[in-house]
Design an enzyme around this catalytic site. Structure first.
Site, PDB file in Angstrom:
ATOM      1  N   ASP A 159       6.864  37.816  30.183  1.00  0.00           N
ATOM      2  CA  ASP A 159       6.028  38.996  30.433  1.00  0.00           C
ATOM      3  C   ASP A 159       4.994  39.079  29.328  1.00  0.00           C
ATOM      4  O   ASP A 159       5.334  38.983  28.152  1.00  0.00           O
ATOM      5  CB  ASP A 159       6.875  40.274  30.407  1.00  0.00           C
ATOM      6  CG  ASP A 159       7.749  40.400  31.648  1.00  0.00           C
ATOM      7  OD1 ASP A 159       7.415  39.777  32.678  1.00  0.00           O
ATOM      8  OD2 ASP A 159       8.769  41.100  31.587  1.00  0.00           O
ATOM      9  N   ASP A 162       9.190  41.418  45.568  1.00  0.00           N
ATOM     10  CA  ASP A 162      10.303  42.164  44.972  1.00  0.00           C
ATOM     11  C   ASP A 162      11.048  42.869  46.101  1.00  0.00           C
ATOM     12  O   ASP A 162      10.419  43.601  46.877  1.00  0.00           O
ATOM     13  CB  ASP A 162       9.784  43.208  43.977  1.00  0.00           C
ATOM     14  CG  ASP A 162       9.038  42.564  42.817  1.00  0.00           C
ATOM     15  OD1 ASP A 162       9.404  41.441  42.424  1.00  0.00           O
ATOM     16  OD2 ASP A 162       8.082  43.186  42.300  1.00  0.00           O
TER      17      ASP A 162
END
Lengths: 206, 250
Positions: B11, B130
């Site tokens: 990230d 997701d």
């Protein structure tokens, strides 16, 4: 000096990084007039056969490359670069390839996931002075079409069927995998190929 | 069949790799280039960078680190996070990313996937999805980093993404993400029927979880914390997988 053909159909950043790590100086050439008189030519490429060909035509490479090769300049095509050097591709059936490497490029599959994306092992098909025997080594591939293995095939790989991973005719070479994305073995093969083609390392004065 | 891939995920926020706990306490883990080099050396097969605070303002920062990573890395990498147009994708690919991941923007405007596949080739287009399981309706798609539920059926959406031109699916189970309880194997079994490669994400806690995911149809397995913290070094994982008959790049 090595000449990297820059025709907006490739990811040059990784290849430039690899050349820098190998200590090989290079120039970027948008057209044949920027390619100097000698030294190896490298034709990278990702994307579609037809649009890449169009871009090479527009920049004059398509017309000039055969003559440059005939006059003895070594040429390395990578990924789509290899496919453009072949006689033609099923991806653009109405278009000719440059015909500097033997054989025709055909779609992979059926029966396997396409694109072939990931690490596959290579097998030696014909010995070549530029390379040792990397059989069993892993290289990184991203492609939906592949050159049929033929008499000029140095290394094969397998995805549903055997295909040419490294191809050679005279001083023209082609890599289907991305040597600049294939870890230490990829760098080694790139270095071997370019050394055989006459690329020289930067010399320093110390 | 190509080797199964081990994919660390990083990230990135404002040009730094961070480890986040619910986006609140972010710990700085280093620069993308430093971490990329470390994983390259350790034997990762590919990297995924997700820009968790992507915005128009930090586009320049992002291009700079993507370019740096491309120069140093000898394995492929994907960049995602806030990619909302083919132009965003083009900038990332031009900076040196091998693939671009799209998520929310593709759900809002599915033609984006087709536009990118036509412009760059489908091998450059990763569809990140997701999902969360609803006890009655099955797996549903969530957007905006998993914060926004939708009515969309996840399995139908995956098939549609394939039709639209996605070259690969990065599938995160939000039910499992962060639990360390293992991947959602039922989900992977469904998704692996697709004719394009599948990266499994969410739930990796130990070596056997990776083995299970790969045996249930995943082509690649993604994890973050386990690798970042050195809890499971990649060479150890690869040795374990080899002992259980799963071929990875050695």
């Amino acid at each position: 000096m090595l000449t990297l053909i820059d025709y907006d159909a490739g990811n040059l950043a990784s290849l430039e990084g690899a050349l820098e790590r190998l200590g090989l100086p290079y120039r970027l050439a948008q057209g044949p007039d920027e390619a100097g008189e000698d030294g190896p030519l490298v034709l990278p490429g990702v994307g579609h056969f037809e649009s890449a060909k169009r871009s090479l035509v527009q920049r004059g490479w398509w017309r000039e490359l055969p003559g440059m090769v005939a006059s003895g300049r070594p040429l390395l095509g990578i990924c789509l670069g290899l496919q453009l050097l072949a006689e033609g591709s099923e991806e653009a059936p109405r278009e000719d390839g440059l015909g500097l490497l033997p054989g025709v490029v055909r779609r992979l599959g059926p029966g396997v996931k396409v694109p072939h994306m990931g690490w596959s092992q290579v097998t030696l098909n014909h010995a070549h002075p530029a390379f040792g025997n990397p059989t069993g080594g892993w290289l990184y591939f991203v492609h939906s079409y592949a050159l049929e293995a033929n008499e000029g095939t140095i290394l094969t790989a397998h995805h549903g069927r055997d295909f040419a991973a490294v191809e050679a005719r005279g001083r023209t070479l082609g890599f289907q995998p991305h040597p600049e994305k294939s870890g230490p073995l990829g760098l080694l093969l790139l270095q071997s190929a370019l050394a055989w083609m006459g690329a020289t390392r930067e010399t320093t004065c110390n | 069949m190509p080797a199964k891939r081990i994919v660390p995920c990083l990230d990135v926020k404002n040009g730094r790799v961070v480890k986040g706990i619910q986006f609140k306490q972010l710990r700085d883990l280093g620069s993308p280039v430093e971490l990329a080099k470390r994983y390259d050396k350790e034997g990762a097969d590919e990297l995924v960078f997700l820009d968790i605070a992507a915005s128009l303002e930090n586009r320049g920062t992002r291009e700079a680190w993507v370019r740096g990573v491309a120069r140093e890395l000898s394995i492929p990498f994907t960049v995602g996070g806030g990619v909302s147009s083919a132009e965003d994708g083009r900038l990332l690919l031009r900076a040196g990313a091998d693939k671009v991941a799209v998520n929310t923007a593709a759900s809002n405007r599915p033609e984006l996937v087709t536009e990118m596949a036509e412009a760059f080739g489908r091998q450059c287009v990763v569809a990140a999805v997701d999902v969360k399981r609803d006890p009655e309706l099955g797996w549903r798609v969530y957007l905006k980093g998993g914060t926004q539920p939708t009515e969309r059926s996840a399995i139908e959406w995956l098939w549609q993404l394939n039709e639209l031109g996605a070259g690969e699916i990065l599938l995160t189970s939000m039910d499992r993400d962060g639990t360390l309880d293992g991947f959602d194997l039922e989900l992977l079994e469904q998704a692996s029927k697709l004719p394009i490669p599948l990266i499994a994400s969410g739930g990796a806690g130990k070596d056997v979880h990776f083995l299970e995911a790969l045996e249930h149809g995943a082509d690649a397995v993604l994890a973050a914390t386990l690798f970042h913290e050195g809890i499971l070094p990649i060479p150890t994982l690869k040795t374990y997988l080899a002992q259980h008959g799963v071929v990875t790049r050695s």
